[in-house]
Design an enzyme around this catalytic site. Structure first.
Site, mmCIF file in Angstrom:
data_model
loop_
_atom_site.group_PDB
_atom_site.id
_atom_site.type_symbol
_atom_site.label_atom_id
_atom_site.label_comp_id
_atom_site.label_asym_id
_atom_site.label_seq_id
_atom_site.Cartn_x
_atom_site.Cartn_y
_atom_site.Cartn_z
ATOM 1 N N HIS A 116 -47.058 13.728 8.095
ATOM 2 C CA HIS A 116 -46.309 14.850 8.676
ATOM 3 C C HIS A 116 -47.092 16.166 8.642
ATOM 4 C CE1 HIS A 116 -43.044 12.172 9.159
ATOM 5 N NE2 HIS A 116 -42.424 12.352 8.028
ATOM 6 N N HIS A 187 -36.763 15.543 12.347
ATOM 7 C CA HIS A 187 -36.593 14.680 11.176
ATOM 8 C C HIS A 187 -35.184 14.787 10.588
ATOM 9 C CE1 HIS A 187 -37.877 12.400 7.671
ATOM 10 N NE2 HIS A 187 -39.074 12.257 8.207
ATOM 11 N N GLU A 326 -36.912 9.181 14.716
ATOM 12 C CA GLU A 326 -37.952 10.163 15.013
ATOM 13 C C GLU A 326 -38.734 9.741 16.256
ATOM 14 O OE1 GLU A 326 -40.362 10.468 11.359
ATOM 15 O OE2 GLU A 326 -38.680 9.551 10.359
HETATM 16 C C1 BGC Z 1 -41.562 8.467 6.924
HETATM 17 C C2 BGC Z 1 -41.199 8.077 5.506
HETATM 18 C C3 BGC Z 1 -41.241 9.283 4.669
HETATM 19 C C4 BGC Z 1 -40.309 10.289 5.240
HETATM 20 C C5 BGC Z 1 -40.389 11.566 4.476
HETATM 21 C C6 BGC Z 1 -40.587 9.442 7.391
HETATM 22 O O1 BGC Z 1 -40.897 9.860 8.681
HETATM 23 O O2 BGC Z 1 -41.599 7.354 7.759
HETATM 24 O O3 BGC Z 1 -42.079 7.123 4.989
HETATM 25 O O4 BGC Z 1 -40.903 9.025 3.359
HETATM 26 O O5 BGC Z 1 -40.632 10.557 6.570
HETATM 27 O O6 BGC Z 1 -39.510 12.480 5.002
#
Ligand code: BGC
Length: 362
Positions: A116, A187, A326
């Protein structure tokens, strides 16, 4: 020749800056004619609440989050609740990628990979509010060259619009001063019961318009394969309860993902008019339909929620009390040249579009 570009001075500048923003960080409320309310904060470009009446007319808040803007600051809670993730949603293998033979080395913040956009991704920074009224809000991120070691200075926009037919329309745009990569997403952790204290998302039904997905290794890194969902617990081509097979850890992908934490390869041909995914809660009748022009969707069943975060109204968020849908390009695309490209060059404009459409089954 191998050139590893690290842009340390800029990174240090970012590390020093706090969560403060010139405009201050606050909540902005969007409302529509049918009585739906969506609250957004400029901090991290986050959706902080989505409130709509259920089949009995009772108002339900269907996303996880916090009561105060400060609760979203990473020093208070390290969560991605509701966030506009940038520059690169999802994982990049060991934080490394190259463009035009120049290699870049990003911070590793997740099992040896960059997740991210790194530890100070855009979800942990204030966006500037450039337009806001009761129907929409447009946010701007000015990301300097070297932000989390990414190349190019990027200007990105996220616009949330609430329509009268209960759709949250999310439009992303970005430009760059030098070749870079970009992959933005929202998210939000949905719990369509509005009652995460008592209701696991495993009870809810999911449909995903995808006959294939991208498997991961034991570090959650995408292997590069594209596999069929048929005859596996990854098959949501016919809607069924998320919990039906989520604990079948003898299926290696569920063990590796600690549940569902995978990218599905959408069969929508990047057509925003074709349904990508649908989540339904029988208890409230609330239904969420997801539309996107992206080729993939990461479905994350809140496996890392573990009762250590206390959210709105003092509710402790336990495992699988929120699910993220997402919309995005596939994980680690910068290292998978066979997959749709995430490279953005000067003169081009990045666009991504996602619609969360709500309705209620009576
Ligand atoms: C991921 C997860 C992660 C999470 C954290 C998701 O997009 O796939 O593995 O723990 O984001 O917010």
């Amino acid at each position: 020749m191998r050139i590893v570009k690290t842009i340390l001075p800029a990174l240090c500048a970012i590390a020093l800056c706090s969560c403060a923003s010139e405009q201050g960080n606050r909540f902005y409320k969007l409302t529509n004619a049918s009585g739906m309310e969506v609250t957004v904060t400029n901090f991290g470009g986050r959706i902080t609440s989505i409130v709509l009446p259920d089949k009995e007319g009772i108002k339900r808040d269907v996303v996880l989050g916090f009561d105060k803007v400060e609760d979203y600051y990473p020093e208070n809670n390290q969560t991605d609740f509701g966030a506009s993730i940038g520059r690169y949603a999802n994982r990049i293998n060991q934080g490394r990628f190259s463009i035009d033979s120049v290699e870049y080395d990003l911070p590793k913040n997740n099992f040896g990979h960059c997740l991210h956009g790194g530890p100070t991704g855009w979800q942990y920074q204030p966006y500037k509010v450039v337009e806001a009224d009761s129907r929409h809000i447009k946010l701007r991120m000015d990301s300097p060259e070297g932000d989390n070691n990414f190349p190019g200075a990027v200007t990105a926009f996220v616009t949330y619009t609430l329509t009268d037919d209960d759709k949250i329309d999310i439009a992303y745009e970005a430009t760059t001063t030098a070749p870079t990569i970009i992959n933005m997403t929202n998210h939000s952790y949905f719990n369509l019961s509005g009652d995460p204290a008592n209701h696991s998302i495993c009870e809810d039904e999911l449909f995903i318009n995808a006959s294939q997905y991208t498997p991961v290794d034991a570090t959650y890194m995408t292997t590069g394969e594209i596999l069929p969902v048929a005859d596996t617990p990854m098959d949501f081509t016919v809607a069924h309860k998320i919990g039906d097979r989520i604990n079948e850890y003898e299926f290696e992908q569920l063990k590796n993902g600690n549940g569902y934490d995978h990218n599905w390869v959408l069969d929508t041909d990047c057509d925003i008019n074709v349904l990508a995914a649908e989540l339904t809660c029988e208890q409230t009748g609330i239904k969420l339909q997801v539309y996107t022009d992206e080729p993939g969707i990461q479905v994350y069943s809140g496996n890392f929620l573990d009762g250590t975060v206390t959210g709105k109204g003092g509710v402790v968020y336990q495992q699988r009390t929120g699910i993220c849908l997402e919309t995005q390009h596939y994980p680690d695309s910068p290292n998978k040249p066979q997959w749709p490209s995430v490279v953005l060059r000067p003169g081009e404009t990045y666009h991504s579009h996602c619609i969360f459409a709500f309705s209620v089954n009576q």
